[in-house]
Design an enzyme around this catalytic site. Structure first.
Site, PDB file in Angstrom:
ATOM      1  N   TYR A 164       1.153  -3.986  11.983  1.00 18.21           N
ATOM      2  CA  TYR A 164       1.025  -2.565  11.643  1.00 18.21           C
ATOM      3  C   TYR A 164       1.803  -1.670  12.599  1.00 18.21           C
ATOM      4  O   TYR A 164       2.477  -0.735  12.170  1.00 18.21           O
ATOM      5  CB  TYR A 164      -0.449  -2.153  11.587  1.00 18.21           C
ATOM      6  CG  TYR A 164      -1.168  -2.755  10.399  1.00 18.21           C
ATOM      7  CD1 TYR A 164      -1.494  -4.110  10.387  1.00 18.21           C
ATOM      8  CD2 TYR A 164      -1.486  -2.006   9.289  1.00 18.21           C
ATOM      9  CE1 TYR A 164      -2.127  -4.687   9.304  1.00 18.21           C
ATOM     10  CE2 TYR A 164      -2.123  -2.570   8.194  1.00 18.21           C
ATOM     11  CZ  TYR A 164      -2.442  -3.915   8.211  1.00 18.21           C
ATOM     12  OH  TYR A 164      -3.051  -4.477   7.128  1.00 18.21           O
ATOM     13  N   HIS A 212       0.833  -1.222   0.000  1.00 22.27           N
ATOM     14  CA  HIS A 212       0.000   0.000   0.000  1.00 22.27           C
ATOM     15  C   HIS A 212       0.862   1.264   0.000  1.00 22.27           C
ATOM     16  O   HIS A 212       0.516   2.263   0.627  1.00 22.27           O
ATOM     17  CB  HIS A 212      -0.951   0.019   1.205  1.00 22.27           C
ATOM     18  CG  HIS A 212      -1.941  -1.093   1.228  1.00 22.27           C
ATOM     19  ND1 HIS A 212      -3.227  -0.960   0.756  1.00 22.27           N
ATOM     20  CD2 HIS A 212      -1.843  -2.374   1.669  1.00 22.27           C
ATOM     21  CE1 HIS A 212      -3.871  -2.114   0.908  1.00 22.27           C
ATOM     22  NE2 HIS A 212      -3.057  -2.983   1.456  1.00 22.27           N
ATOM     23  N   ASN A 264     -10.173  -2.958   2.828  1.00 23.18           N
ATOM     24  CA  ASN A 264      -9.922  -2.947   1.387  1.00 23.18           C
ATOM     25  C   ASN A 264     -11.232  -2.735   0.641  1.00 23.18           C
ATOM     26  O   ASN A 264     -12.304  -2.743   1.249  1.00 23.18           O
ATOM     27  CB  ASN A 264      -9.326  -4.288   0.950  1.00 23.18           C
ATOM     28  CG  ASN A 264      -7.827  -4.393   1.234  1.00 23.18           C
ATOM     29  OD1 ASN A 264      -7.142  -3.391   1.404  1.00 23.18           O
ATOM     30  ND2 ASN A 264      -7.334  -5.617   1.279  1.00 23.18           N
TER      31      ASN A 264
HETATM   32 FE1  HDD Z   1      -2.320  -4.843   5.484  1.00 31.57          FE
HETATM   33  C1  HDD Z   1      -0.887  -1.795   5.090  1.00 31.57           C
HETATM   34  C2  HDD Z   1      -5.316  -3.609   4.393  1.00 31.57           C
HETATM   35  C3  HDD Z   1      -3.661  -8.010   5.570  1.00 31.57           C
HETATM   36  C4  HDD Z   1       0.436  -5.943   7.030  1.00 31.57           C
HETATM   37  N1  HDD Z   1      -2.984  -3.061   4.840  1.00 31.57           N
HETATM   38  C5  HDD Z   1      -2.236  -1.903   4.768  1.00 31.57           C
HETATM   39  C6  HDD Z   1      -3.062  -0.828   4.309  1.00 31.57           C
HETATM   40  C7  HDD Z   1      -4.310  -1.342   4.101  1.00 31.57           C
HETATM   41  C8  HDD Z   1      -4.252  -2.739   4.450  1.00 31.57           C
HETATM   42  C9  HDD Z   1      -5.515  -0.591   3.615  1.00 31.57           C
HETATM   43  C10 HDD Z   1      -2.600   0.600   4.059  1.00 31.57           C
HETATM   44  C11 HDD Z   1      -2.881   1.490   5.224  1.00 31.57           C
HETATM   45  C12 HDD Z   1      -2.479   2.904   4.895  1.00 31.57           C
HETATM   46  O1  HDD Z   1      -3.148   3.528   4.058  1.00 31.57           O
HETATM   47  O2  HDD Z   1      -1.478   3.353   5.440  1.00 31.57           O
HETATM   48  N2  HDD Z   1      -4.095  -5.661   4.982  1.00 31.57           N
HETATM   49  C13 HDD Z   1      -5.230  -4.969   4.662  1.00 31.57           C
HETATM   50  C14 HDD Z   1      -6.357  -5.873   4.647  1.00 31.57           C
HETATM   51  C15 HDD Z   1      -5.890  -7.102   4.963  1.00 31.57           C
HETATM   52  C16 HDD Z   1      -4.474  -6.966   5.191  1.00 31.57           C
HETATM   53  C17 HDD Z   1      -7.787  -5.456   4.361  1.00 31.57           C
HETATM   54  C18 HDD Z   1      -6.614  -8.397   5.099  1.00 31.57           C
HETATM   55  C19 HDD Z   1      -7.823  -8.516   5.495  1.00 31.57           C
HETATM   56  N3  HDD Z   1      -1.711  -6.650   6.139  1.00 31.57           N
HETATM   57  C20 HDD Z   1      -2.413  -7.830   6.119  1.00 31.57           C
HETATM   58  C21 HDD Z   1      -1.674  -8.849   6.813  1.00 31.57           C
HETATM   59  C22 HDD Z   1      -0.521  -8.263   7.248  1.00 31.57           C
HETATM   60  C23 HDD Z   1      -0.557  -6.885   6.814  1.00 31.57           C
HETATM   61  C24 HDD Z   1      -2.134 -10.281   7.002  1.00 31.57           C
HETATM   62  C25 HDD Z   1       0.631  -8.844   8.022  1.00 31.57           C
HETATM   63  C26 HDD Z   1       0.591  -9.881   8.762  1.00 31.57           C
HETATM   64  N4  HDD Z   1      -0.521  -4.049   5.885  1.00 31.57           N
HETATM   65  C27 HDD Z   1       0.463  -4.674   6.583  1.00 31.57           C
HETATM   66  C28 HDD Z   1       1.653  -3.786   6.894  1.00 31.57           C
HETATM   67  C29 HDD Z   1       1.215  -2.435   6.269  1.00 31.57           C
HETATM   68  C30 HDD Z   1      -0.145  -2.759   5.673  1.00 31.57           C
HETATM   69  C31 HDD Z   1       2.970  -4.330   6.468  1.00 31.57           C
HETATM   70  C32 HDD Z   1       2.173  -1.770   5.296  1.00 31.57           C
HETATM   71  C33 HDD Z   1       2.254  -0.326   5.719  1.00 31.57           C
HETATM   72  C34 HDD Z   1       1.501  -0.243   6.934  1.00 31.57           C
HETATM   73  O3  HDD Z   1       1.029  -1.476   7.273  1.00 31.57           O
HETATM   74  O4  HDD Z   1       1.307   0.749   7.596  1.00 31.57           O
HETATM   75  O5  HDD Z   1       1.861  -3.694   8.253  1.00 31.57           O
END
Ligand code: HDD
Length: 756
Positions: free
Chosen positions: A415, A128, A201
């Site tokens: 996160y 993202h 999402n």
């Molecule tokens: Fe995630 C970012 C949504 C599964 C780990 N995720 C991130 C963002 C969204 C989502 C909208 C961007 C937020 C922003 O605008 O800053 N992610 C989801 C959804 C998931 C999902 C709807 C499943 C239902 N994500 C998921 C899993 C993991 C992560 C299973 C880790 C175990 N996601 C992350 C992250 C991020 C992220 C690596 C990257 C940047 C951030 O968090 O701030 O931690």
């Protein structure tokens, strides 16, 4: 003046930028009254809770802005200084020993400037990375106190400020907006009992069931590690290798290959919390919940050929659309809906509600609207707000709790953890865009970039020296729902998690014929980019279990025979409750009928019939659309009777894929000029191919003919979105043109391959 705003609109919220007085007396030219005030923890009828008295509710005022005010900088009329506040005399030349001599180490002004510059970038989000954000508010429709003690749902009309960030997933920070991808829909509610982040999402399910697989999924979809190719695209070997070996991804793949993954606008897509969460009321009673956002603007998508062309024409298509709409006072709005259900109901479903690859069909649990989200203010600074905002699924408030979804469990960790490296330490909650409006008091201390100056000598608890403060809130604070657990510690999954295809089939069978065709074409395209035949074969072998028709179409498109289905994990999969769910089709959510904010290109050239151009422009503006005059070059064109029109864009700098509809003019000289310009023909072909409405006036029929536009649909029926009229009769066809524009796309024209 931005494109959408035309000459007359301003966003009154922007006027409030530097002080309250300007917010209450917006500059001349303000024509839009924002939908409602947004003052933290207040109802619409209460006075402004910002602490400033005497104004009452400030129209469109965001309470987040109050807290951000202390860090907002306006340099208008100010002298240039160093970061130490020292006035800078010369910002052009470094300090040298003689005009042609060496630059001196002593030049602290140069060194400070360059050093800061050297460190301007921070790591981008691992997923993202590319996104756009906006401020707004959430307004509750009524009290939900029987379901949850979350304060934002306490009473009708209660308003809570929000910051929302939309994003693509796979692309890097500088990638394109219209890639085929899932879109993030992350909402930070600044509630009066702390921040709640609903990090969702635009698709209600996910690729994997357990957070253990998330790094694998992301490594597979991101550019391949040896050569860094491809950018912002899932159409490559490693992605399809992984998902074809993970049958649990199949349901999500169907969504990702549908037009949902190429939205027309961030404003025109749904949002979903995905996981089952818990609502907990003041008595400690809990039910499960799934969160849904439905856009008032309707749910609309691009088509693939259009999305590809927009990537080149305007890589910032969605960012610009959101920004322009808010600047113009076209505040996007979503309704929050809840699917609330009990543990007993959940136990009876054929699927597991802890499995994020499954949704709950609305036929089983209806969606109840509980409030609305309005985005009414663009950020002042992209980096400070949109880039530094940190969403964390761990950020919940009293009344909202987690389920045991194993994907969610990993997210609760991930996160917060990722922000520590992305934002440089454990104090990221103090960055203004992240800091709650609710006061923060605890004994956490120090760390990189600490902002708070905690007073006193007590930083521990229990204490007597600080009078025991800050004291525990007890039952008034966050109390985790005491879900009983009695089980073995295991690595494994419940049996229902092993059923992988029922809901993929449900999704496919709930689509219209055109939607189904687009899904098949998307699989064909993506898999045709895969270089290893065995991976293509394996994926089609998985689709066999979704739909024989889909598998056959994809196989045909790839030039292979339909292979036998992959072995299934379950011999006797549970029978699904629902066979077709209309809500899963994009056409189920037309939203408000109307053409507000829709972009219409009116092609003009010297010698154009001016009266009909003026009539079309006026009628479209009256409906809130954004007509733009396009010609061969900027400047003015002179119409046949001598009137002049300002040209807003050129055939070269603004390809027709950026418009929702097209108007072709009359006037022999104009037509003669346009006929010799290949751009015009591409303009028309693309509009036709992408099933967008075309209004062709008088002689412009010659342009249609040269572009090879068929008069009728393949079955000989009239094409209702190809509207022809003499210029004198334009008024009589405008309602039909506007109706087609409001319907977004004329799908009866859809064909694969395109006819022109
Ligand atoms: Fe995630 C970012 C949504 C599964 C780990 N995720 C991130 C963002 C969204 C989502 C909208 C961007 C937020 C922003 O605008 O800053 N992610 C989801 C959804 C998931 C999902 C709807 C499943 C239902 N994500 C998921 C899993 C993991 C992560 C299973 C880790 C175990 N996601 C992350 C992250 C991020 C992220 C690596 C990257 C940047 C951030 O968090 O701030 O931690």
């Amino acid at each position: 003046v931005n494109q959408l705003a035309g000459e007359t609109h301003h966003n009154p919220n922007k006027a409030g930028e530097f002080g309250y007085d300007s917010a209450v007396s917006p500059p001349q030219g303000v024509t839009h009254t924002p939908p409602s005030p947004a003052t933290v923890g207040s109802t619409l009828s209460e006075p402004n809770a910002s602490g400033k008295t005497g104004h009452g509710p400030v129209p469109g005022h965001n309470a987040t802005i109050d807290t951000l005010d202390r860090v907002r900088v306006d340099s208008t009329g100010r002298v240039l200084t160093t970061n130490q506040g020292v006035p800078v005399g010369d910002n052009q030349n470094s300090l040298k020993a003689g005009l042609r001599g060496p630059t001196l180490l002593e030049d602290f002004i140069l060194r400070e400037k360059i050093t800061h510059f050297d460190h301007e970038r921070i790591p981008e989000r691992i997923v993202h990375a590319r996104g756009s954000g906006a401020h707004g508010f959430f307004e509750a429709y009524g009290p939900l106190t029987d379901l949850t003690r979350a304060s934002l749902f306490a009473e009708a009309g209660k308003v809570t400020p929000v910051f929302v960030r939309f994003s693509t997933v796979a692309g890097e920070r500088g990638s394109v907006d219209t890639a085929r991808d899932v879109r993030g829909f992350a909402v930070k509610f600044y509630t009066d009992e702390g921040n709640w982040d609903l990090v969702g999402n635009n698709i209600p399910v996910f690729f994997i069931q357990d957070a253990m697989k998330f790094p694998d999924l992301v490594h597979a979809v991101k550019p391949e590690p040896h050569n860094g190719i491809p950018q912002a695209a899932s159409a490559h070997d490693t992605f399809w290798d992984f998902v074809s070996l993970m049958p649990e991804s199949t349901h999500m793949l169907l969504w990702a290959m549908s037009d949902r993954a190429i939205p027309r606008s961030y404003r025109m897509m749904q949002g979903f919390g995905v996981h089952s969460y818990r609502l907990v009321n003041a008595k400690g009673e809990s039910q499960f919940v799934k969160f849904h956002w439905k856009p008032k603007q309707g749910t609309h998508s691009l088509v693939w050929d259009e999305a590809v062309k927009i990537m080149g024409a305007d890589p910032d298509f969605h960012r610009r659309d959101l920004w322009d709409a808010i600047e113009a006072g076209e505040y996007p709005e979503w309704e929050l809906g809840l699917q609330v259900f009990t543990e007993e109901q959940a136990d009876k479903f054929s699927f597991d509600i802890l499995d994020s690859t499954k949704l709950i069909p609305e036929e089983l649990i209806p969606v109840t609207p509980v409030g609305r989200l309005v985005l009414n203010r663009n950020p002042d600074n992209f980096f400070a707000e949109t880039e530094q905002v940190a969403f964390c699924t761990a950020h919940v408030v009293p009344g909202i709790d987690f389920s045991n979804d194993p994907l969610l469990a990993g997210r609760i960790h991930s996160y917060v953890d990722t922000q520590i490296s992305r934002l440089g330490g454990p104090n990221f909650h103090e960055i203004p865009i992240n800091s709650p409006i609710a006061p923060v008091h605890n004994n956490q201390r120090d760390g990189l970039h600490r902002q708070a100056i905690a007073r006193g000598r007590v930083a521990y608890e229990p204490n007597s020296l600080g009078g025991g403060c800050p004291f525990q809130a007890g039952v008034k604070g966050f109390v985790s729902f005491p879900q009983p657990i009695k089980d073995d510690k295991v690595r494994g999954k419940p049996e229902k998690f092993a059923e992988h295809y029922n809901q993929a089939t449900l999704f496919y069978n709930s689509q219209t014929e055109v939607e189904k065709a687009h899904i098949a074409a998307a699989f064909r395209f993506e898999l045709s980019k895969v270089t290893v035949p065995a991976i293509r074969q394996r994926m089609v072998a998985s689709l066999v279990h979704v739909s024989a028709e889909l598998a056959a179409k994809v196989a045909e498109g790839l030039g292979i025979e339909v292979p036998p289905g992959l072995p299934r994990a379950l011999d006797n999969p549970p029978k699904p409750e629902v066979k077709v769910s209309p809500a899963l089709s994009l056409t189920a959510l037309p939203g408000e009928v109307g053409i507000r904010s829709r972009q219409v290109g009116i092609v003009v050239a010297n010698g154009v019939d001016g009266a009909s151009v003026a009539a079309v422009e006026k009628a479209l503006r009256a409906e809130g659309a954004v007509p733009r005059l396009v010609s061969i070059r900027l400047g003015q064109v002179t119409a046949v009777k001598g009137e002049t029109f300002d040209v807003h864009a050129t055939l070269e700098n603004h390809p027709s894929v950026l418009f929702d509809a097209l108007v072709l003019p009359c006037g022999q000289d104009a037509i003669d000029t346009l006929l010799t310009n290949g751009h015009t023909l591409e303009y028309i072909k693309d509009q036709y191919r992408h099933c967008k409405p075309i209004l062709a006036l008088g002689l412009s029929e010659q342009l249609l003919a040269k572009a090879g536009i068929p008069d009728t649909l393949p079955d000989g029926q009239p094409d209702e979105a190809l509207i022809k009229a003499q210029p004198s009769k334009v008024a009589s066809v405008l309602p039909a043109f506007i109706a087609q524009l409001s319907a977004h796309r004329y799908t009866p024209r859809d064909s694969d391959p395109p006819r022109v």
